[in-house]
Design a protein around this motif. Structure first.
Motif, mmCIF file in Angstrom:
data_model
loop_
_atom_site.group_PDB
_atom_site.id
_atom_site.type_symbol
_atom_site.label_atom_id
_atom_site.label_comp_id
_atom_site.label_asym_id
_atom_site.label_seq_id
_atom_site.Cartn_x
_atom_site.Cartn_y
_atom_site.Cartn_z
ATOM 1 N N ALA A 279 39.618 37.976 43.130
ATOM 2 C CA ALA A 279 40.900 37.999 42.419
ATOM 3 C C ALA A 279 42.010 37.403 43.277
ATOM 4 N N VAL A 282 41.745 33.670 43.128
ATOM 5 C CA VAL A 282 42.333 33.130 41.890
ATOM 6 C C VAL A 282 43.849 33.144 41.977
ATOM 7 N N ARG A 283 44.426 34.239 42.454
ATOM 8 C CA ARG A 283 45.894 34.324 42.545
ATOM 9 C C ARG A 283 46.446 33.262 43.481
ATOM 10 N N LEU A 286 46.109 29.861 41.889
ATOM 11 C CA LEU A 286 47.124 29.716 40.838
ATOM 12 C C LEU A 286 48.492 29.390 41.430
ATOM 13 N N LEU A 333 42.369 29.067 34.803
ATOM 14 C CA LEU A 333 42.426 30.117 35.823
ATOM 15 C C LEU A 333 43.169 31.352 35.327
ATOM 16 N N LEU A 334 44.229 31.141 34.547
ATOM 17 C CA LEU A 334 44.949 32.288 33.989
ATOM 18 C C LEU A 334 44.051 33.092 33.061
ATOM 19 N N GLU A 337 41.582 34.985 35.210
ATOM 20 C CA GLU A 337 42.173 36.150 35.870
ATOM 21 C C GLU A 337 42.246 37.338 34.919
ATOM 22 N N MET A 340 38.648 38.603 34.311
ATOM 23 C CA MET A 340 38.031 39.247 35.479
ATOM 24 C C MET A 340 38.432 40.711 35.599
ATOM 25 N N ARG A 341 39.623 41.044 35.100
ATOM 26 C CA ARG A 341 40.059 42.445 35.185
ATOM 27 C C ARG A 341 39.195 43.352 34.304
ATOM 28 N N PRO A 346 32.981 39.869 37.387
ATOM 29 C CA PRO A 346 34.131 38.974 37.585
ATOM 30 C C PRO A 346 33.744 37.630 38.201
ATOM 31 N N GLU A 349 32.798 35.262 35.444
ATOM 32 C CA GLU A 349 33.983 34.781 34.730
ATOM 33 C C GLU A 349 34.664 33.657 35.506
ATOM 34 N N LEU A 350 34.759 33.826 36.820
ATOM 35 C CA LEU A 350 35.392 32.794 37.637
ATOM 36 C C LEU A 350 34.544 31.523 37.664
#
Length: 560
Positions: A279, A282-283, A286, A333-334, A337, A340-341, A346, A349-350
């Motif tokens: 995560a 990804v952040r 982003l 990516l958004l 994210e 993934m939550r 997850p 998903e990525l």
């Protein structure tokens, strides 16, 4: 213990040292300078942004006997006791452990006594939302009309749990999360004052992990310095927080933008193998792509938290892609994210998002499309063949008229001039449409009879009648009326409906003498010629598309 942690050592001692809360501190300083001090305040905001610190500064300013402006003198006995935390007239209550009605009753009994040394008694109730409903009820009267020497300062991280009856009795100040660039400047100042060497790449990782909290940032900074042996390095911070390094984030972003699926998946696998937080990857990616988007869309914008070298690197990162591609990758990516939550996997998903981003459709620039169309138009004008091959053309629905002077059957029409005629979806039998014969001598009567069919169906079912109005009768043979229907698959499906078909067939029997059955065939003659036209084929090739439907051009004034 001689060592004091950075979060306590660097707690602000003046209003102008409070970080990121200029609106709050300015209001309080003006109120102190003008004597317009309220009897109750509520400080609301996330953790570690200065609520309790500001409450203590307000209490010190109210108690200081030598204060002339907004700031306490800091030299008198009251100020020294307040700084040491031993001032008897500053009462701090933790509402999480003193949340019952008995504690509030004791508070109500004590407020009536005068201050021991200063001019005020200040009650600071931290995490006030933890009080019970009965405790809030018991506090209401005292909170609304306290003795003149009492000031209440309530602090909370969740103002939604504070009853409206309490909110209406206090002045509320909302503390905001501290902006990242402000946090970074504060950490740089602390590091410089502490004499700690640091790498500039390490601070953004701490700032992002702090999420707007200066106390969290200082605690993380303290831990990272101890982990790295007295200095601050980007690698040590990344290992400590389980966050990806800046190089890893840039490499992942470059793989996504460059369409390198293998490199993107390898970056995800490496991060997972090293125990990094996906995560966080990804952040950070982003944020990197967001900055690249801003710099590409608005080249003159100067991002305050970027050095010229970093800005140049981000511009280079986004140089080979368009804004639409950047937006596509950001959106992928958004979405990842958010997924993934909730997902139990997850990483999957990525990886899906990475494959989707690297295999994104490549948009054609408008200038490139226009250039290609101009080239095709020039080639067609010069008589050169186009690359696209013309599609197959079916046989004509209408057979050529016989020559009255010829005894033998006419030769077949050339294939290049033939038009298509195949049975539509509405035909009752499978296979190709029957070979047509010339209309009888009474073709005009057949058209007239067909108009009666259209009018009758239009009165009963306008939708079907509108389709029939675009059709034309071809022939009447062995009791079967063959009609050519112009349109798309929707029209054919409409006529294939059993109820609609029975409606049309009944009208045909009444209006067309000798007709017992009704058959609809697709009128593809003109459409086949349009699809086979070289210019249409060239446009289809240039846009990598297909011809969905061919519609006749309406007369002038009939179209929208």
């Amino acid at each position: 213990m001689s060592y004091q942690v950075l979060a306590r050592k660097w707690r602000p001692q003046r209003f102008d040292a409070v970080v990121g809360q200029e609106a709050v501190t300015r209001t309080l300083r003006n109120a102190l300078a003008s004597g317009r001090v309220a009897h109750a305040y509520l400080f609301a905001g996330p953790r570690g942004v200065g609520k309790t610190t500001t409450a203590r500064l307000l209490a010190r300013a109210l108690l200081c006997p030598a204060r002339t402006g907004a700031e306490p003198c800091g030299a008198c006995d009251v100020c020294r006791d307040a700084a040491a935390g031993t001032a008897v007239d500053i009462i701090e209550i933790d509402a999480a452990s003193n949340r019952g009605i008995d504690e509030i009753r004791a508070l109500r009994e004590n407020v009536k006594y005068a201050p021991a040394r200063g001019r005020y008694k200040v009650y600071i109730i931290d995490e006030v939302h933890q009080l019970t409903s009965h405790a809030f009820d018991a506090l209401l009267k005292t909170l609304e009309e306290p003795p003149p020497h009492v000031v209440f300062v309530l602090a909370t991280t969740d103002p939604r749990d504070v009853p409206p009856t309490v909110l209406s009795r206090v002045q509320r100040f909302d503390f905001r999360p501290i902006p990242p660039e402000t946090l970074a400047r504060s950490l740089e100042r602390v590091l410089a004052e502490e004499g700690v060497a640091w790498e500039p790449e390490a601070l953004p990782v701490i700032v992002r992990a702090a999420e707007g909290s200066l106390r969290d940032a200082l605690s993380l900074l303290d831990t990272a310095i101890a982990y790295a042996g007295g200095r601050l390095t980007a690698a040590a911070v990344a290992e400590l927080l389980g966050a990806p390094t800046l190089e890893a984030v840039r490499a992942f972003a470059a793989a996504l933008l460059g369409g390198d699926t293998a490199a993107a998946l390898e970056a995800i696998a490496r991060a997972a193998a090293e125990g990094e937080d996906l995560a966080a990857l990804v952040r950070d990616t982003l944020e990197t792509l967001r900055r690249a988007l801003v710099l590409k869309a608005a080249p003159r914008v100067q991002l305050p938290d970027l050095s010229p070298t970093e800005a140049a690197a981000l511009r280079e990162l986004a140089e080979g892609v368009s804004l639409d591609e950047l937006l596509y990758v950001l959106r992928a990516l958004l979405d990842a994210e958010a997924e993934m939550r909730e997902s139990p996997e997850p990483r999957v998903e990525l990886e899906i998002a990475a494959v989707r981003a690297t295999r994104r459709p490549r948009p054609h620039a408008l200038e490139d499309v226009l250039r290609r169309l101009d080239e095709l138009h020039a080639r067609l004008g010069a008589g050169q063949p186009v690359a696209a091959a013309a599609g197959p053309v079916q046989a004509s629905l209408l057979a050529p008229l016989e020559d009255p002077g010829a005894g033998a059957a006419p030769a077949a029409a050339p294939a290049a001039e033939a038009t298509a005629a195949r049975v539509g979806d509405a035909a009752p039998r499978g296979g190709a449409a029957p070979r047509a014969t010339p209309p009888p001598a009474g073709a005009g009567e057949l058209d007239t009879a067909w108009q009666r069919v259209v009018e009758e169906v239009m009165r009963k079912k306008p939708t079907v009648g509108a389709v029939l109005a675009q059709a034309r009768p071809v022939e009447l043979r062995e009791g079967e009326l063959v009609v050519a229907v112009a349109g798309n698959h929707f029209h054919r499906e409409l006529l294939a409906d059993r109820a609609n078909r029975e409606l049309v067939q009944a009208a045909v029997r009444r209006a067309v003498p000798g007709a017992e059955r009704f058959q609809a065939v697709e009128a593809e003659g003109a459409a086949g010629e349009v699809r086979a036209h070289p210019l249409v084929q060239a446009v289809v090739e240039a846009f990598e598309g297909e011809v969905v439907a061919v519609r006749p051009r309406p007369p002038e004034g009939d179209g929208p």
